[in-house]
Design an enzyme around this catalytic site. Structure first.
Site, PDB file in Angstrom:
ATOM      1  CD  GLU A   1       4.245   0.408   6.704  1.00  0.00           C
ATOM      2  OE1 GLU A   1       5.428   0.676   7.636  1.00  0.00           O
ATOM      3  OE2 GLU A   1       4.037   0.920   6.151  1.00  0.00           O
TER       4      GLU A   1
ATOM      5  CG  ASP B   1      -0.079   0.118   2.668  1.00  0.00           C
ATOM      6  OD1 ASP B   1       0.880  -0.437   2.552  1.00  0.00           O
ATOM      7  OD2 ASP B   1      -0.666   1.125   3.407  1.00  0.00           O
TER       8      ASP B   1
END
Length: 414
Positions: A180, A85
């Site tokens: 994350e 991400d």
């Protein structure tokens, strides 16, 4: 550099950053955005194409794969991990990566927004890339080097090891995580399925840096309960929670104890959100320090400061809620010195001087370490992360691949 090998890391990186994988801190889904799975699916298929038969993505967007051992020795199973991400701070939609060949040392004007200039003055590390290739975005988005550079480096390592069976290594696990950037990168990881004993995240910055120490982190929520009344008839009745929240914020010291006034090994208290209505208001804080015991000191000081404000408003009341976020990975890694020692040897074999520095933040490795998987952080080359000025040097990415190939051999040899 790796002999007789044509690196794939640049091509992979240029492709991966074009897939929008921005995570969403407000979403309660897992992963927080379905589009993260778009890259996860690509990675799982590419790993299968490389020859890793068990590669797959699970329902939560985690990608798992195994490079089988090719040695007769009993070698601890190690894992390499990066997150797919990108940060919510800056758009990750329609990223257009630009490869600047043979960088000449000047300022880089980004073509889609010429007010965005990556300058040597702001980013002196650019000087170390003169004559080499670098990659930027086009000026409208972040680049996504955080952490698709780590993803691409791990993928290229896997590609190299499969193509070079003469390189001896133990069993290697690959893990790509979602979310994350919003603090949920390990929320649904299956460590039993992963089956690793030690791990390394690829989520660091400059060439040669090695990070085995992070902040310890808590979150604090102060909730102020005021007294509501019709504003036309509020005299001596209304106690406005929003104004009290403002007083608490105004009472924070201006010259210390904040992110904008600290560096190095100093901790801080940082308000990150305020909201509510006249009847009820909230302030969210993050508390950070390298010494875990200091968190309690920061929280106690913050609570005393808030209580002093509340004493001026006896008809209002306050709640003070603390939640643990993550802890300094050093507290775990100190008990497993071989994890750092083997990494340092791999750096040296790549001709690098190891630069150890604490992370003024946290990584998936912080949580993984306390979940039973000791996990320091290796450089990727990423610079100016979470911004339109984000850039990375091709040399640094290739060196990271070389370090990983060295590292699996160090574990096998030792």
């Amino acid at each position: 550099m790796l002999k007789e090998y044509s690196f794939t890391v640049t091509d992979r990186f240029m492709r991966y950053v074009q897939v929008d994988t921005q995570s969403d801190p407000v979403s309660q889904a897992a992963p927080t955005t379905e589009k993260q799975k778009n890259l996860g699916s690509i990675l799982a298929e590419e790993l299968k194409a490389i020859g890793l038969a068990d590669a797959h993505m699970d329902e939560y967007g985690y990608v798992y794969a195994t490079i089988p051992s090719n040695t007769s020795k009993q070698v601890p199973v190690i894992c390499f991990c990066s997150h797919v991400d990108t940060a919510p701070d800056c758009s990750g939609t329609n990223v257009k990566p630009i490869l600047h060949k043979n960088y000449n040392g000047g300022d880089i004007v980004l073509p889609d927004d010429t007010t965005q200039v990556i300058s040597v003055k702001d980013y002196p590390y650019l000087k170390e890339h003169i004559g080499n290739d670098i990659i930027t975005a086009s000026g409208l988005t972040l680049l996504g080097a955080d952490d698709k550079s780590g993803v691409a480096e791990i993928m290229d390592m896997a590609n190299y090891l499969v193509q070079h069976p003469e390189v001896k290594h133990g069993e290697i696990k690959i893990l790509f995580t979602p979310d994350e950037e919003v603090g949920r990168g390990t929320a649904h990881v299956d460590l039993k399925k992963l089956g690793a004993e030690f791990a390394y995240t690829l989520d660091g910055g400059e060439l040669g840096t090695f990070e085995d120490e992070t902040f310890s982190a808590d979150a604090v929520k102060i909730t102020i309960h005021g007294v509501i009344a019709h504003p036309g008839y509020a005299k001596d009745k209304l106690v406005n929670a929003l104004k009290i929240a403002g007083e608490i914020l105004a009472a924070l010291p201006g010259s210390e104890w904040s992110p904008e006034t600290t560096n190095g090994r100093e901790g801080f208290v940082h308000p990150v959100a305020v909201g509510g209505i006249a009847e009820k208001a909230t302030i969210d804080f993050i508390i950070r320090d390298f010494i875990t015991d200091n968190l309690l000191k920061h929280e106690s000081r913050l609570k005393q400061l808030a209580e002093a404000v509340m004493k001026k408003h006896p008809r209002a009341h306050m709640t003070f809620e603390v939640n643990e976020q993550y802890r300094n990975m050093k507290e775990v890694l100190v008990n497993h010195p071989q994890v750092g020692e083997n990494a340092e040897e791999a750096y040296k074999r790549a001709g690098l001087t190891v630069v150890k520095e604490p992370i003024r933040g946290g990584t998936d490795g912080s949580r993984l370490s306390f979940m039973g998987l000791p996990c320091p952080n290796i450089f990727t080359g990423m610079q100016a992360i979470h911004s339109k000025h984000e850039w990375i040097g091709v040399r640094d990415m290739q060196k990271a691949v070389e370090v990983l190939v060295n590292l699996v051999q160090v574990w096998e040899q030792r």
